[in-house]
Design an enzyme around this catalytic site. Structure first.
Site, PDB file in Angstrom:
ATOM      1  N   ASP A  51       0.853  -1.185   0.000  1.00 36.78           N
ATOM      2  CA  ASP A  51       0.000   0.000   0.000  1.00 36.78           C
ATOM      3  C   ASP A  51       0.893   1.241   0.000  1.00 36.78           C
ATOM      4  O   ASP A  51       1.846   1.318   0.784  1.00 36.78           O
ATOM      5  CB  ASP A  51      -0.839  -0.068   1.290  1.00 36.78           C
ATOM      6  CG  ASP A  51      -1.850   1.051   1.396  1.00 36.78           C
ATOM      7  OD1 ASP A  51      -1.718   2.057   0.666  1.00 36.78           O
ATOM      8  OD2 ASP A  51      -2.764   0.910   2.229  1.00 36.78           O
ATOM      9  N   ILE A  52       0.569   2.215  -0.830  1.00 37.26           N
ATOM     10  CA  ILE A  52       1.397   3.424  -0.906  1.00 37.26           C
ATOM     11  C   ILE A  52       1.379   4.200   0.422  1.00 37.26           C
ATOM     12  O   ILE A  52       2.307   4.955   0.721  1.00 37.26           O
ATOM     13  CB  ILE A  52       0.967   4.334  -2.079  1.00 37.26           C
ATOM     14  CG1 ILE A  52       1.993   5.437  -2.291  1.00 37.26           C
ATOM     15  CG2 ILE A  52      -0.431   4.889  -1.880  1.00 37.26           C
ATOM     16  CD1 ILE A  52       1.796   6.286  -3.502  1.00 37.26           C
ATOM     17  N   ALA A  75      -1.669   6.248  -8.754  1.00 35.09           N
ATOM     18  CA  ALA A  75      -2.671   7.269  -8.450  1.00 35.09           C
ATOM     19  C   ALA A  75      -4.056   6.772  -8.780  1.00 35.09           C
ATOM     20  O   ALA A  75      -4.240   5.948  -9.673  1.00 35.09           O
ATOM     21  CB  ALA A  75      -2.398   8.533  -9.264  1.00 35.09           C
ATOM     22  N   THR A 117      -0.264  15.027 -14.339  1.00 37.11           N
ATOM     23  CA  THR A 117      -1.322  15.147 -15.344  1.00 37.11           C
ATOM     24  C   THR A 117      -1.471  16.593 -15.786  1.00 37.11           C
ATOM     25  O   THR A 117      -1.262  17.517 -14.993  1.00 37.11           O
ATOM     26  CB  THR A 117      -2.672  14.673 -14.776  1.00 37.11           C
ATOM     27  OG1 THR A 117      -3.696  14.971 -15.741  1.00 37.11           O
ATOM     28  CG2 THR A 117      -3.029  15.383 -13.483  1.00 37.11           C
ATOM     29  N   TYR A 141      -9.200  15.156  -8.937  1.00 40.94           N
ATOM     30  CA  TYR A 141      -8.083  14.421  -9.535  1.00 40.94           C
ATOM     31  C   TYR A 141      -6.924  15.377  -9.829  1.00 40.94           C
ATOM     32  O   TYR A 141      -5.798  15.188  -9.363  1.00 40.94           O
ATOM     33  CB  TYR A 141      -8.558  13.712 -10.813  1.00 40.94           C
ATOM     34  CG  TYR A 141      -7.432  13.157 -11.642  1.00 40.94           C
ATOM     35  CD1 TYR A 141      -6.549  12.223 -11.098  1.00 40.94           C
ATOM     36  CD2 TYR A 141      -7.235  13.575 -12.961  1.00 40.94           C
ATOM     37  CE1 TYR A 141      -5.500  11.729 -11.862  1.00 40.94           C
ATOM     38  CE2 TYR A 141      -6.192  13.084 -13.718  1.00 40.94           C
ATOM     39  CZ  TYR A 141      -5.328  12.162 -13.158  1.00 40.94           C
ATOM     40  OH  TYR A 141      -4.287  11.691 -13.914  1.00 40.94           O
ATOM     41  N   PHE A 169      -1.662  14.453 -21.007  1.00 39.11           N
ATOM     42  CA  PHE A 169      -3.084  14.140 -21.145  1.00 39.11           C
ATOM     43  C   PHE A 169      -3.283  12.665 -21.468  1.00 39.11           C
ATOM     44  O   PHE A 169      -2.978  11.807 -20.670  1.00 39.11           O
ATOM     45  CB  PHE A 169      -3.743  15.024 -22.213  1.00 39.11           C
ATOM     46  CG  PHE A 169      -3.922  16.451 -21.791  1.00 39.11           C
ATOM     47  CD1 PHE A 169      -4.783  16.773 -20.753  1.00 39.11           C
ATOM     48  CD2 PHE A 169      -3.238  17.469 -22.405  1.00 39.11           C
ATOM     49  CE1 PHE A 169      -4.971  18.082 -20.342  1.00 39.11           C
ATOM     50  CE2 PHE A 169      -3.417  18.785 -22.019  1.00 39.11           C
ATOM     51  CZ  PHE A 169      -4.271  19.091 -20.992  1.00 39.11           C
ATOM     52  N   ARG A 281     -20.086  15.770 -21.832  1.00 44.10           N
ATOM     53  CA  ARG A 281     -19.705  15.224 -20.529  1.00 44.10           C
ATOM     54  C   ARG A 281     -19.260  16.405 -19.664  1.00 44.10           C
ATOM     55  O   ARG A 281     -18.529  17.278 -20.131  1.00 44.10           O
ATOM     56  CB  ARG A 281     -18.564  14.227 -20.724  1.00 44.10           C
ATOM     57  CG  ARG A 281     -18.208  13.447 -19.495  1.00 44.10           C
ATOM     58  CD  ARG A 281     -17.167  12.381 -19.801  1.00 44.10           C
ATOM     59  NE  ARG A 281     -15.874  12.928 -20.164  1.00 44.10           N
ATOM     60  CZ  ARG A 281     -14.790  12.196 -20.403  1.00 44.10           C
ATOM     61  NH1 ARG A 281     -14.857  10.876 -20.338  1.00 44.10           N
ATOM     62  NH2 ARG A 281     -13.641  12.754 -20.713  1.00 44.10           N
TER      63      ARG A 281
HETATM   64  N1  UDP Z   1     -15.274  10.704 -25.164  1.00 44.50           N
HETATM   65  C1  UDP Z   1     -16.410  10.430 -25.915  1.00 44.50           C
HETATM   66  N2  UDP Z   1     -17.024   9.243 -25.721  1.00 44.50           N
HETATM   67  C2  UDP Z   1     -16.582   8.304 -24.824  1.00 44.50           C
HETATM   68  C3  UDP Z   1     -15.418   8.591 -24.061  1.00 44.50           C
HETATM   69  C4  UDP Z   1     -14.799   9.802 -24.261  1.00 44.50           C
HETATM   70  O1  UDP Z   1     -16.839  11.250 -26.726  1.00 44.50           O
HETATM   71  O2  UDP Z   1     -17.217   7.247 -24.688  1.00 44.50           O
HETATM   72  C5  UDP Z   1     -14.568  11.986 -25.374  1.00 44.50           C
HETATM   73  C6  UDP Z   1     -14.416  12.830 -24.131  1.00 44.50           C
HETATM   74  O3  UDP Z   1     -15.517  13.675 -23.951  1.00 44.50           O
HETATM   75  C7  UDP Z   1     -13.135  13.596 -24.441  1.00 44.50           C
HETATM   76  C8  UDP Z   1     -12.331  12.631 -25.318  1.00 44.50           C
HETATM   77  O4  UDP Z   1     -13.271  11.671 -25.796  1.00 44.50           O
HETATM   78  O5  UDP Z   1     -13.424  14.730 -25.202  1.00 44.50           O
HETATM   79  C9  UDP Z   1     -11.263  11.894 -24.554  1.00 44.50           C
HETATM   80  O6  UDP Z   1     -11.830  11.387 -23.360  1.00 44.50           O
HETATM   81  P1  UDP Z   1     -11.069  10.352 -22.429  1.00 44.50           P
HETATM   82  O7  UDP Z   1     -12.004  10.002 -21.310  1.00 44.50           O
HETATM   83  O8  UDP Z   1     -10.511   9.249 -23.246  1.00 44.50           O
HETATM   84  O9  UDP Z   1      -9.831  11.158 -21.889  1.00 44.50           O
HETATM   85  P2  UDP Z   1      -9.725  12.587 -21.131  1.00 44.50           P
HETATM   86  O10 UDP Z   1      -9.433  13.580 -22.213  1.00 44.50           O
HETATM   87  O11 UDP Z   1     -11.004  12.846 -20.425  1.00 44.50           O
HETATM   88  O12 UDP Z   1      -8.572  12.395 -20.219  1.00 44.50           O
END
Ligand code: UDP
Length: 350
Positions: A51-52, A75, A117, A141, A169, A281
């Site tokens: 465990d960290i 993480a 990140t 996060y 990213f 999202r």
């Molecule tokens: N995305 C999407 N559909 C999915 C998953 C992700 O359109 O089912 C989009 C999300 O909104 C973002 C991009 O794909 O613009 C990359 O998302 P991911 O979760 O892979 O990585 P993040 O950029 O959030 O770290």
């Protein structure tokens, strides 16, 4: 180098371990296997399950293994989860990280590379993002990664640490041996590949009314082997110089839109990939692209696999070889140890 890779059974960690071992370094992986995979730890690296937050255990592993540098890839890393369980993120990413730093201090180890990140920047005011740009994370996060960077900075000042933080990213692609296997999976490329493989009916496009050329979000994607190289270069760079925390962005210079990713998957796999636009999202900025000029200039880092189709092709090849991900069982001959690292000789254990 004798390197402890904390979180070395995860996606980026395990691929970096693969590279470090191939380059002849002495590697011990420390991982609680909460999201990592035992089978991802390459032959030739030791695996310690721990465990960290267990400072005493970490200190023993650092001392007994004669470790000289640490790579920290452990993480909690799901943005959505961090919004509803911030305590989990502060406990693991901040308190756990500080336990690691304290263990290093006690063991006399002062070199660390942190897998950070670009979420530390929050909604960027300009792209590509540079290291000196404002850091204002919009989720726990990113906030907890930034908080840990702060702790490292003060350990450098107070205890002579030499630290490097790599901010990036999206990571994509695979090696022949290791690939991406998350549960739950939330990342775009593996989700689109699931549709191509017939495991899901369609991919959801989160918003198509963004101010981008095709209306979908643009993101930076980096091949996981280029990430491994950046981590190795970072570790080497901590070998000399004054105590300090140096921050480097890693990016591919070009971003790709969600629609471009889907198109690349169609092309690479030759399969149909039905896609449906749904609502945005929460917390998704339109464009996230990092400038890696500083990493190129100072670390000599040069990404070799920046083509989207190459990343998708490698991820697809790994998926075809590992239809159940790592769920095919533990690597033959691998034994995990709690206190005494079990070093598996290169080539042994299959
Ligand atoms: N995305 C999407 N559909 C999915 C998953 C992700 O359109 O089912 C989009 C999300 O909104 C973002 C991009 O794909 O613009 C990359 O998302 P991911 O979760 O892979 O990585 P993040 O950029 O959030 O770290």
């Amino acid at each position: 180098m004798r390197i402890l890779v904390v979180g070395g059974a995860g996606y980026v960690g395990s691929t970096t371990v693969e590279r470090l071992v191939a380059d002849g370094h002495d590697v011990t992986v420390y991982d609680d296997l909460s999201s990592g995979h035992r089978a991802s730890v390459v032959e030739g690296a030791a695996l310690v399950i721990g465990d960290i937050a267990d400072q005493g255990h970490l200190e023993r592993v650092l001392t007994d293994g004669g470790i000289d540098s640490v790579l920290h890839c452990a993480a909690k890393s799901l943005v959505g989860e961090s919004m509803v369980e911030p305590g989990l993120y502060y406990r693991n990413n901040v308190a756990g990280g500080v336990a690691l730093l304290e263990a290093m201090r006690a063991a006399g180890v002062n070199r660390i590379v942190f897998s950070s990140t670009a979420a530390v920047y929050g909604e960027p005011r300009r792209v590509p993002i540079a290291e000196a740009d404002r850091t204002e994370p919009i989720n726990p996060y990113g906030a907890t990664k930034l908080a840990f960077e702060g702790a490292m900075r003060w350990f450098c000042a107070a205890h002579g640490f030499r630290a490097i933080s790599l901010r990036y990213f999206n990571v994509a692609g695979a090696t022949e041996r290791n690939g991406e296997d998350h549960d739950p999976e939330t990342h775009l490329i593996p989700l689109v590949l699931r549709v191509a493989a017939g495991e899901a009916s369609h991919v959801q496009i989160f918003g198509q009314d963004y101010p981008t050329p095709d209306g979908t979000c643009i993101r930076d994607y980096l091949h996981v082997t280029d990430m491994a190289e950046a981590h190795l270069l970072g570790l080497e760079a901590t070998g000399e110089g004054d105590p300090s925390l140096e921050v480097y962005n890693l990016g591919s210079a070009a971003g790709f839109s969600v629609r471009e990713v889907i198109e690349a998957v169609r092309k690479v796999t030759g399969r149909a990939v039905p896609a449906r636009a749904v609502k945005r999202r929460m917390g998704d900025p339109p464009v996230l692209v990092a400038s890696s000029r500083r990493a190129r200039r100072e670390l000599g880092w040069q990404p070799h696999h920046s083509k989207l189709e190459e990343m998708v092709a490698d991820a697809w090849a790994w998926k075809l070889e590992h239809p159940q991900g790592y769920a095919t069982g533990p690597r033959p001959g691998a034994k995990a140890a709690i206190d005494a690292p079990d070093r598996v000789a290169a080539g042994a254990g299959g």
